[in-house]
Design a protein around this motif. Structure first.
Motif, short mmCIF file in Angstrom:
data_model
loop_
_atom_site.label_atom_id
_atom_site.label_comp_id
_atom_site.label_asym_id
_atom_site.label_seq_id
_atom_site.Cartn_x
_atom_site.Cartn_y
_atom_site.Cartn_z
N LEU A 187 0.83 -1.21 0.00
CA LEU A 187 0.00 0.00 0.00
C LEU A 187 0.86 1.25 0.00
CD1 LEU A 187 -2.84 -0.90 2.57
CD2 LEU A 187 -3.04 -0.75 0.08
N GLU A 188 2.09 1.12 0.48
CA GLU A 188 2.99 2.27 0.58
C GLU A 188 3.97 2.34 -0.58
OE1 GLU A 188 4.69 2.11 4.46
OE2 GLU A 188 2.76 2.19 5.47
N ASP A 189 3.69 1.56 -1.62
CA ASP A 189 4.45 1.63 -2.88
C ASP A 189 5.89 1.14 -2.77
OD1 ASP A 189 2.24 2.68 -4.27
OD2 ASP A 189 2.73 4.72 -3.63
N HIS A 190 6.16 0.27 -1.81
CA HIS A 190 7.47 -0.35 -1.78
C HIS A 190 7.52 -1.49 -2.79
CE1 HIS A 190 8.95 1.82 1.72
NE2 HIS A 190 7.81 1.58 2.33
N ASP A 191 8.71 -1.84 -3.21
CA ASP A 191 8.92 -2.99 -4.10
C ASP A 191 9.04 -4.22 -3.22
OD1 ASP A 191 9.62 -4.83 -6.00
OD2 ASP A 191 11.54 -3.91 -6.52
N VAL A 192 7.97 -5.01 -3.11
CA VAL A 192 7.90 -6.10 -2.15
C VAL A 192 7.96 -7.46 -2.84
CG1 VAL A 192 6.54 -7.13 -0.28
CG2 VAL A 192 6.48 -4.65 -0.66
N VAL A 193 8.80 -8.33 -2.28
CA VAL A 193 8.88 -9.72 -2.74
C VAL A 193 8.60 -10.62 -1.54
CG1 VAL A 193 10.30 -11.51 -3.81
CG2 VAL A 193 10.62 -9.11 -4.45
N VAL A 194 7.66 -11.55 -1.68
CA VAL A 194 7.33 -12.49 -0.61
C VAL A 194 7.87 -13.87 -0.99
CG1 VAL A 194 5.49 -13.59 0.72
CG2 VAL A 194 5.25 -11.21 0.00
N LEU A 195 8.57 -14.48 -0.04
CA LEU A 195 9.21 -15.78 -0.27
C LEU A 195 8.69 -16.79 0.73
CD1 LEU A 195 11.53 -17.52 -1.51
CD2 LEU A 195 13.07 -16.46 0.13
N ASP A 196 8.26 -17.97 0.22
CA ASP A 196 7.77 -19.02 1.11
C ASP A 196 7.94 -20.37 0.42
OD1 ASP A 196 5.74 -18.89 3.78
OD2 ASP A 196 5.70 -20.77 2.66
N GLU A 244 -2.59 -14.17 -5.54
CA GLU A 244 -3.97 -13.87 -5.86
C GLU A 244 -4.47 -12.59 -5.21
OE1 GLU A 244 -8.37 -15.87 -4.99
OE2 GLU A 244 -6.57 -17.13 -4.93
N ARG A 245 -4.04 -12.32 -3.97
CA ARG A 245 -4.66 -11.27 -3.18
C ARG A 245 -3.82 -10.00 -3.03
NH1 ARG A 245 -6.77 -13.92 2.29
NH2 ARG A 245 -7.43 -11.74 2.57
N LEU A 246 -2.50 -10.08 -3.30
CA LEU A 246 -1.65 -8.91 -3.09
C LEU A 246 -0.95 -8.49 -4.37
CD1 LEU A 246 0.09 -9.84 0.30
CD2 LEU A 246 -1.98 -8.47 -0.05
N ASP A 247 -0.67 -7.22 -4.46
CA ASP A 247 0.05 -6.68 -5.61
C ASP A 247 1.55 -6.66 -5.31
OD1 ASP A 247 0.68 -5.49 -8.01
OD2 ASP A 247 0.17 -3.45 -7.32
N VAL A 248 2.11 -7.85 -5.12
CA VAL A 248 3.54 -8.00 -4.83
C VAL A 248 4.06 -9.18 -5.64
CG1 VAL A 248 3.26 -7.12 -2.48
CG2 VAL A 248 3.19 -9.59 -2.89
N GLU A 249 5.38 -9.31 -5.69
CA GLU A 249 5.99 -10.47 -6.35
C GLU A 249 6.07 -11.63 -5.36
OE1 GLU A 249 10.20 -11.81 -8.52
OE2 GLU A 249 9.84 -9.70 -7.99
N ALA A 250 5.73 -12.82 -5.78
CA ALA A 250 5.76 -14.00 -4.90
C ALA A 250 6.73 -15.03 -5.47
CB ALA A 250 4.37 -14.60 -4.77
N VAL A 251 7.60 -15.54 -4.62
CA VAL A 251 8.62 -16.51 -5.05
C VAL A 251 8.51 -17.77 -4.19
CG1 VAL A 251 11.10 -16.97 -5.24
CG2 VAL A 251 10.20 -14.71 -5.83
N LEU A 252 8.41 -18.92 -4.85
CA LEU A 252 8.32 -20.20 -4.15
C LEU A 252 9.72 -20.77 -3.95
CD1 LEU A 252 6.54 -22.57 -3.09
CD2 LEU A 252 6.62 -23.50 -5.43
N ALA A 303 20.22 -19.56 -4.46
CA ALA A 303 19.61 -19.43 -5.79
C ALA A 303 18.22 -18.82 -5.69
CB ALA A 303 19.55 -20.80 -6.48
N VAL A 304 17.44 -19.29 -4.72
CA VAL A 304 16.09 -18.75 -4.52
C VAL A 304 16.15 -17.30 -4.06
CG1 VAL A 304 13.98 -18.96 -3.14
CG2 VAL A 304 15.07 -21.01 -4.06
N LEU A 305 17.08 -17.00 -3.17
CA LEU A 305 17.23 -15.62 -2.70
C LEU A 305 17.64 -14.68 -3.83
CD1 LEU A 305 18.95 -16.24 0.76
CD2 LEU A 305 16.68 -15.26 0.39
N LYS A 306 18.49 -15.17 -4.71
CA LYS A 306 18.87 -14.34 -5.87
C LYS A 306 17.68 -14.12 -6.78
CE LYS A 306 23.83 -15.41 -6.05
NZ LYS A 306 24.92 -16.04 -6.84
N GLU A 307 16.85 -15.16 -6.95
CA GLU A 307 15.63 -15.01 -7.75
C GLU A 307 14.71 -13.95 -7.13
OE1 GLU A 307 11.69 -17.59 -9.13
OE2 GLU A 307 13.37 -18.60 -8.13
N ALA A 308 14.71 -13.88 -5.80
CA ALA A 308 13.88 -12.90 -5.10
C ALA A 308 14.48 -11.50 -5.13
CB ALA A 308 13.67 -13.33 -3.66
N GLY A 309 15.74 -11.38 -5.59
CA GLY A 309 16.37 -10.07 -5.70
C GLY A 309 17.17 -9.65 -4.50
N ILE A 310 17.77 -10.64 -3.81
CA ILE A 310 18.49 -10.33 -2.58
C ILE A 310 19.65 -9.37 -2.81
CG2 ILE A 310 20.08 -12.30 -2.78
CD1 ILE A 310 18.48 -11.11 0.49
#
Length: 446
Positions: A21-30, A41-49, A56-63
């Motif tokens: 909501l505050e216009d940050h560039d957000v990536v969610v990892l789980d 489905e519910r949030l306007d953020v990037e989601a990484v499995l 490798a996964v952290l780099k994909e998330a943009g660490i």
């Protein structure tokens, strides 16, 4: 700001939602597909499995480009490791959610630095402290302090006998010792104006000074009775933290716990609390222990259903004030309709504590209210701004936000249209989530 949120449980989801909501560039990892699907489905953020321990996964998330990593999974070890790895990639700020008492010793600056952690958040300890704060104010459903403890935000339910029920705000006489900043009606938060009415069963949020609390409470039909007898249901970590804090206040404490081994552990760790081996939904046991004579009944086990049931039973037996811990935030708007006085969510409180670390440097504190349906920002005014030294009536303050208090040295001002903001003033602002970023930026240097 680029922020990676590790863990898409309740804390992670709330954080990702607020940050987006505050216009940050957000990536969610789980690691769980269903959680990532929900975020997608519910949030306007990037989601990484994937796993937060995989580079490798952290780099994909943009660490490598991230400014901040918030590790809020249910596993303490994962959160600590994620922060350690993030620091090795050069992430400036890391936050770890840590629940286990075994890790309490790492909450020291030297050890945290070695582990790559800037902030440790213990949700159970935060929640226990929140409950303990309300013990001194039995009629208030929520109590938050600001301005070094001189300003207080109170939440009350308006009863049918209240003298302010069914009246417009503009018709309520006041000497400007308080300001109504929010009204919750049918689950919806309203930032009120003078034309708005206060209705029976509304939940009212108002800001006042600590030394005016008594008279303000009387104005709204509230009374102050010092709490002395506390019943706690559950013997988990949060119960231990709460009992320890209440013991320090010299209160009489009873703890109901069904697990006999946990009863023994509590009896060894606490000094004066009476530990009762029994089921807090057993009506006869509640009667035998005189639940109606308690000043506060707090059901804070890990089981939401059990907490709700035991709190409802206690209320029916005459307990004047009941609190239920809820992990399922969907229940929060419902419990007050069935007679429970207050619900508390360690996850929401933890998210609120973390949010301060995402704010601008002039943010002193951030509080999430209810199920994150409002925020309170404590902001220090900069030395230069177009909005400094301008009468408030001439400012176009952000919609869905209200300036509740100005703190200027030893003076606390409940603002009127003719008041101005001066450099170094501390402001308490009550805002809906969608307006918080605008309120935060309003007094930036410009």
């Amino acid at each position: 700001m680029k922020i990676i949120v590790v863990g898409a449980g309740k804390v992670g989801f709330v954080l990702a939602h607020m940050l987006s909501l505050e216009d940050h560039d957000v990536v969610v990892l789980d690691r769980k597909e269903e959680r990532i699907a929900t975020v997608d489905e519910r949030l306007d953020v990037e989601a990484v499995l994937g796993s937060c321990t995989s580079t490798a996964v952290l780099k994909e998330a943009g660490i490598e480009e991230a400014d901040m990593l918030l590790a809020v999974t249910e596993r303490d070890e994962l959160n600590i490791v994620a922060c350690f790895i993030a620091k090795s990639f050069g992430v400036k700020t890391t936050v770890a959610r840590v629940r286990s008492p075994e890790f309490v010793d790492i909450d020291q600056e030297t050890t945290k630095k070695a582990l790559g952690i800037d902030l440790i958040i213990n949700p159970e300890r935060v929640a226990a402290h929140q409950i303990a704060k309300t013990v001194d104010y039995p009629d208030a459903l929520n109590v938050e302090f600001y301005g070094d403890g001189r300003v207080v935000l109170l939440e009350f339910r308006i009863g049918e006998t209240s003298s302010v029920a069914n009246r417009q705000l503009k018709d309520i006489k006041t000497d400007h010792s308080y300001l109504i900043v929010g009204i919750v009606r049918d689950g919806n938060m309203i930032i009120p104006g003078g034309e708005d009415y206060i209705k029976e069963n509304d939940f009212l949020f108002l800001i006042t000074t600590v030394n005016k609390m008594d008279e303000v409470e009387q104005t709204f039909g509230q009374s102050r009775k010092k709490a002395q007898n506390i019943i706690i249901v559950g013997g988990d970590t949060i119960s231990y933290y709460l009992a320890s804090e209440l013991e320090a206040k010299g209160l009489n404490i009873k703890i109901f716990e069904e697990d006999f081994e946990q009863c023994k552990i509590l009896s060894e760790r606490l000094n004066d609390a009476l530990i009762i081996h029994g089921d807090a939904t057993d009506l006869q046991l509640l009667r035998d222990e005189n639940v109606e004579e308690s000043d506060l009944f707090a059901a804070i086990t890990d089981d939401d259903h059990f907490n709700v049931l035991s709190a409802v039973l206690a209320k029916q037996l005459g307990a004047p004030r009941t609190v239920a811990q809820l992990k399922m935030s969907d229940y929060i708007p419902l419990v007050e309709k069935i007679g429970i006085d207050q619900s508390i969510s360690p996850r929401i409180l933890a998210a609120g504590a973390i949010m301060k670390y995402v704010r601008l440097s002039n943010i002193v504190s951030v509080t999430l209210i209810g199920d994150a349906n409002a925020q309170v920002l404590e902001i220090e005014a900069p030395q230069k701004s177009h909005h400094i030294n301008v009468p408030l009536m001439e400012l176009e303050f952000p919609k869905n936000a209200i300036l509740g208090t100005i703190i200027r040295g030893d003076d606390i001002i409940i603002p009127k249209g003719s008041d101005v903001i001066l450099p170094g003033d501390r402001m308490i602002i009550f805002t809906l989530p969608e307006a918080s970023r605008a309120a935060e930026k309003f007094f930036q240097n410009n």
